[in-house]
Design a protein around this motif. Structure first.
Motif, PDB file in Angstrom:
ATOM      1  N   ASN A 134       0.823  -1.203   0.000  1.00 15.33           N
ATOM      2  CA  ASN A 134       0.000   0.000   0.000  1.00 15.33           C
ATOM      3  C   ASN A 134       0.859   1.255   0.000  1.00 15.33           C
ATOM      4  OD1 ASN A 134      -2.795  -0.716  -0.104  1.00 15.33           O
ATOM      5  ND2 ASN A 134      -2.525  -1.683   1.874  1.00 15.33           N
ATOM      6  N   ASP A 135       1.924   1.269   0.790  1.00 14.10           N
ATOM      7  CA  ASP A 135       2.825   2.421   0.799  1.00 14.10           C
ATOM      8  C   ASP A 135       3.445   2.630  -0.575  1.00 14.10           C
ATOM      9  OD1 ASP A 135       2.302   2.918   3.476  1.00 14.10           O
ATOM     10  OD2 ASP A 135       4.174   2.018   4.198  1.00 14.10           O
ATOM     11  N   LEU A 136       3.913   1.557  -1.197  1.00 13.10           N
ATOM     12  CA  LEU A 136       4.523   1.651  -2.522  1.00 13.10           C
ATOM     13  C   LEU A 136       3.505   2.093  -3.568  1.00 13.10           C
ATOM     14  CD1 LEU A 136       6.958   1.309  -4.335  1.00 13.10           C
ATOM     15  CD2 LEU A 136       6.397  -1.122  -4.502  1.00 13.10           C
ATOM     16  N   ALA A 137       2.301   1.544  -3.532  1.00 16.00           N
ATOM     17  CA  ALA A 137       1.263   1.937  -4.483  1.00 16.00           C
ATOM     18  C   ALA A 137       0.936   3.422  -4.341  1.00 16.00           C
ATOM     19  CB  ALA A 137       0.008   1.090  -4.284  1.00 16.00           C
ATOM     20  N   GLY A 138       0.883   3.903  -3.125  1.00 17.32           N
ATOM     21  CA  GLY A 138       0.630   5.323  -2.899  1.00 17.32           C
ATOM     22  C   GLY A 138       1.732   6.192  -3.463  1.00 17.32           C
ATOM     23  N   LYS A 139       2.976   5.767  -3.294  1.00 21.21           N
ATOM     24  CA  LYS A 139       4.107   6.521  -3.835  1.00 21.21           C
ATOM     25  C   LYS A 139       4.066   6.537  -5.359  1.00 21.21           C
ATOM     26  CE  LYS A 139       7.029   5.575   0.122  1.00 21.21           C
ATOM     27  NZ  LYS A 139       8.172   4.793   0.639  1.00 21.21           N
ATOM     28  N   ILE A 140       3.698   5.413  -5.954  1.00 25.63           N
ATOM     29  CA  ILE A 140       3.577   5.351  -7.413  1.00 25.63           C
ATOM     30  C   ILE A 140       2.473   6.288  -7.884  1.00 25.63           C
ATOM     31  CG2 ILE A 140       2.897   3.871  -9.354  1.00 25.63           C
ATOM     32  CD1 ILE A 140       4.344   1.567  -7.825  1.00 25.63           C
ATOM     33  N   ALA A 141       1.347   6.303  -7.169  1.00 25.22           N
ATOM     34  CA  ALA A 141       0.234   7.183  -7.539  1.00 25.22           C
ATOM     35  C   ALA A 141       0.656   8.651  -7.475  1.00 25.22           C
ATOM     36  CB  ALA A 141      -0.961   6.920  -6.624  1.00 25.22           C
ATOM     37  N   VAL A 142       1.399   9.031  -6.459  1.00 24.99           N
ATOM     38  CA  VAL A 142       1.881  10.408  -6.350  1.00 24.99           C
ATOM     39  C   VAL A 142       2.844  10.707  -7.495  1.00 24.99           C
ATOM     40  CG1 VAL A 142       3.313  11.971  -4.985  1.00 24.99           C
ATOM     41  CG2 VAL A 142       1.522  10.651  -3.879  1.00 24.99           C
ATOM     42  N   ALA A 143       3.749   9.779  -7.801  1.00 22.35           N
ATOM     43  CA  ALA A 143       4.715   9.991  -8.872  1.00 22.35           C
ATOM     44  C   ALA A 143       4.033  10.130 -10.230  1.00 22.35           C
ATOM     45  CB  ALA A 143       5.712   8.833  -8.903  1.00 22.35           C
ATOM     46  N   LYS A 144       2.887   9.468 -10.402  1.00 24.15           N
ATOM     47  CA  LYS A 144       2.156   9.547 -11.659  1.00 24.15           C
ATOM     48  C   LYS A 144       1.256  10.775 -11.716  1.00 24.15           C
ATOM     49  CE  LYS A 144       2.184   4.784 -13.009  1.00 24.15           C
ATOM     50  NZ  LYS A 144       1.540   4.031 -14.043  1.00 24.15           N
ATOM     51  N   GLY A 145       1.208  11.539 -10.635  1.00 22.13           N
ATOM     52  CA  GLY A 145       0.477  12.794 -10.665  1.00 22.13           C
ATOM     53  C   GLY A 145      -0.949  12.748 -10.174  1.00 22.13           C
ATOM     54  N   THR A 146      -1.356  11.668  -9.498  1.00 23.29           N
ATOM     55  CA  THR A 146      -2.697  11.674  -8.936  1.00 23.29           C
ATOM     56  C   THR A 146      -2.696  12.542  -7.694  1.00 23.29           C
ATOM     57  OG1 THR A 146      -2.303   9.703  -7.600  1.00 23.29           O
ATOM     58  CG2 THR A 146      -3.240   9.361  -9.789  1.00 23.29           C
ATOM     59  N   GLY A 199      -3.908  10.800   1.383  1.00 20.46           N
ATOM     60  CA  GLY A 199      -4.870  11.389   0.474  1.00 20.46           C
ATOM     61  C   GLY A 199      -4.690  11.009  -0.980  1.00 20.46           C
ATOM     62  N   THR A 200      -3.957   9.970  -1.250  1.00 22.08           N
ATOM     63  CA  THR A 200      -3.699   9.558  -2.621  1.00 22.08           C
ATOM     64  C   THR A 200      -4.857   8.719  -3.145  1.00 22.08           C
ATOM     65  OG1 THR A 200      -1.356   9.537  -2.143  1.00 22.08           O
ATOM     66  CG2 THR A 200      -2.048   8.396  -4.101  1.00 22.08           C
ATOM     67  N   ASN A 201      -5.199   8.911  -4.419  1.00 22.45           N
ATOM     68  CA  ASN A 201      -6.274   8.149  -5.038  1.00 22.45           C
ATOM     69  C   ASN A 201      -5.710   6.992  -5.837  1.00 22.45           C
ATOM     70  OD1 ASN A 201      -8.148  10.024  -4.100  1.00 22.45           O
ATOM     71  ND2 ASN A 201      -7.773  11.354  -5.843  1.00 22.45           N
ATOM     72  N   TYR A 202      -5.950   5.772  -5.393  1.00 16.06           N
ATOM     73  CA  TYR A 202      -5.532   4.585  -6.110  1.00 16.06           C
ATOM     74  C   TYR A 202      -6.243   3.382  -5.519  1.00 16.06           C
ATOM     75  CZ  TYR A 202      -2.690   3.354  -2.082  1.00 16.06           C
ATOM     76  OH  TYR A 202      -2.287   3.038  -0.825  1.00 16.06           O
ATOM     77  N   ALA A 203      -6.237   2.313  -6.263  1.00 13.43           N
ATOM     78  CA  ALA A 203      -6.731   1.033  -5.754  1.00 13.43           C
ATOM     79  C   ALA A 203      -5.701  -0.019  -6.138  1.00 13.43           C
ATOM     80  CB  ALA A 203      -8.086   0.681  -6.360  1.00 13.43           C
ATOM     81  N   LEU A 204      -5.382  -0.874  -5.223  1.00 13.39           N
ATOM     82  CA  LEU A 204      -4.402  -1.927  -5.442  1.00 13.39           C
ATOM     83  C   LEU A 204      -5.131  -3.261  -5.373  1.00 13.39           C
ATOM     84  CD1 LEU A 204      -1.356  -2.682  -5.611  1.00 13.39           C
ATOM     85  CD2 LEU A 204      -1.370  -2.727  -3.118  1.00 13.39           C
ATOM     86  N   LEU A 205      -4.970  -4.080  -6.422  1.00 11.62           N
ATOM     87  CA  LEU A 205      -5.650  -5.374  -6.469  1.00 11.62           C
ATOM     88  C   LEU A 205      -4.638  -6.505  -6.541  1.00 11.62           C
ATOM     89  CD1 LEU A 205      -8.264  -4.565  -9.251  1.00 11.62           C
ATOM     90  CD2 LEU A 205      -8.662  -4.588  -6.801  1.00 11.62           C
ATOM     91  N   LEU A 206      -4.895  -7.552  -5.815  1.00 11.27           N
ATOM     92  CA  LEU A 206      -4.126  -8.778  -5.918  1.00 11.27           C
ATOM     93  C   LEU A 206      -5.115  -9.856  -6.317  1.00 11.27           C
ATOM     94  CD1 LEU A 206      -1.555 -10.475  -5.496  1.00 11.27           C
ATOM     95  CD2 LEU A 206      -2.246 -10.731  -3.109  1.00 11.27           C
ATOM     96  N   PHE A 216     -10.299   5.310 -16.292  1.00 11.26           N
ATOM     97  CA  PHE A 216      -9.281   4.760 -15.402  1.00 11.26           C
ATOM     98  C   PHE A 216      -8.003   4.489 -16.169  1.00 11.26           C
ATOM     99  CE2 PHE A 216     -13.279   3.587 -13.465  1.00 11.26           C
ATOM    100  CZ  PHE A 216     -13.064   3.889 -12.129  1.00 11.26           C
ATOM    101  N   ASP A 217      -6.877   4.723 -15.536  1.00 11.36           N
ATOM    102  CA  ASP A 217      -5.574   4.342 -16.056  1.00 11.36           C
ATOM    103  C   ASP A 217      -5.224   3.048 -15.331  1.00 11.36           C
ATOM    104  OD1 ASP A 217      -3.049   4.262 -17.167  1.00 11.36           O
ATOM    105  OD2 ASP A 217      -2.223   5.770 -15.816  1.00 11.36           O
ATOM    106  N   ILE A 218      -5.200   1.950 -16.054  1.00  7.48           N
ATOM    107  CA  ILE A 218      -5.016   0.632 -15.444  1.00  7.48           C
ATOM    108  C   ILE A 218      -3.672   0.074 -15.852  1.00  7.48           C
ATOM    109  CG2 ILE A 218      -5.891  -1.736 -15.325  1.00  7.48           C
ATOM    110  CD1 ILE A 218      -8.675  -0.475 -16.013  1.00  7.48           C
ATOM    111  N   GLU A 219      -2.879  -0.321 -14.872  1.00  6.02           N
ATOM    112  CA  GLU A 219      -1.590  -0.948 -15.150  1.00  6.02           C
ATOM    113  C   GLU A 219      -1.567  -2.296 -14.458  1.00  6.02           C
ATOM    114  OE1 GLU A 219       3.149  -0.037 -14.693  1.00  6.02           O
ATOM    115  OE2 GLU A 219       1.731   1.610 -14.839  1.00  6.02           O
ATOM    116  N   ILE A 220      -1.241  -3.330 -15.217  1.00  4.20           N
ATOM    117  CA  ILE A 220      -1.181  -4.686 -14.679  1.00  4.20           C
ATOM    118  C   ILE A 220       0.271  -5.113 -14.639  1.00  4.20           C
ATOM    119  CG2 ILE A 220      -1.835  -7.091 -15.017  1.00  4.20           C
ATOM    120  CD1 ILE A 220      -4.303  -6.076 -16.530  1.00  4.20           C
TER     121      ILE A 220
END
Length: 99
Positions: free
Chosen positions: A21-33, A44-51, A82-86
């Motif tokens: 979750n921490d890493l996903a949030g950092k990626i979301a910030v880096a991508k400009g969300t 306050g980052t907007n993202y959803a992480l799915l496994l 949505f911008d979806i990355e798998i």
């Protein structure tokens, strides 16, 4: 599996989930969300992480096809807006921009 083994495994999964979750949030910030960096990951980052871990006969199926099945893409198409990355366990990344 003993109760002690289960407790150790549950604790490890909790820690890994927190790290993901921490890493996903950092990626979301880096991508400009929206969001700002906090002291521990992001706030306050907007993202959803799915496994997605399939049940059944998916042994020889490509991971991106498993994700498409799980999200029912073939029936409904990729969702718009949505911008979806798998990312897969095979060191590949697929990106879908459905705008």
């Amino acid at each position: 599996m003993t109760k002690d083994d289960k407790k150790v495994l549950d604790d490890q999964i909790r820690r890994w989930t927190t790290e993901m979750n921490d890493l996903a949030g950092k990626i979301a910030v880096a991508k400009g969300t929206k969001g700002t960096k906090g002291t521990k990951g992001t706030k306050g980052t907007n993202y959803a992480l799915l496994l997605v871990m399939p049940q059944g006969d998916y042994e020889d199926v490509a991971p991106e096809r498993i994700a498409e099945d799980a999200l029912r893409v073939m029936n409904h198409g990729w969702p718009e807006g949505f911008d979806i990355e798998i990312s897969t366990d095979r060191s590949k990344s697929m990106r879908y921009n459905a705008f």
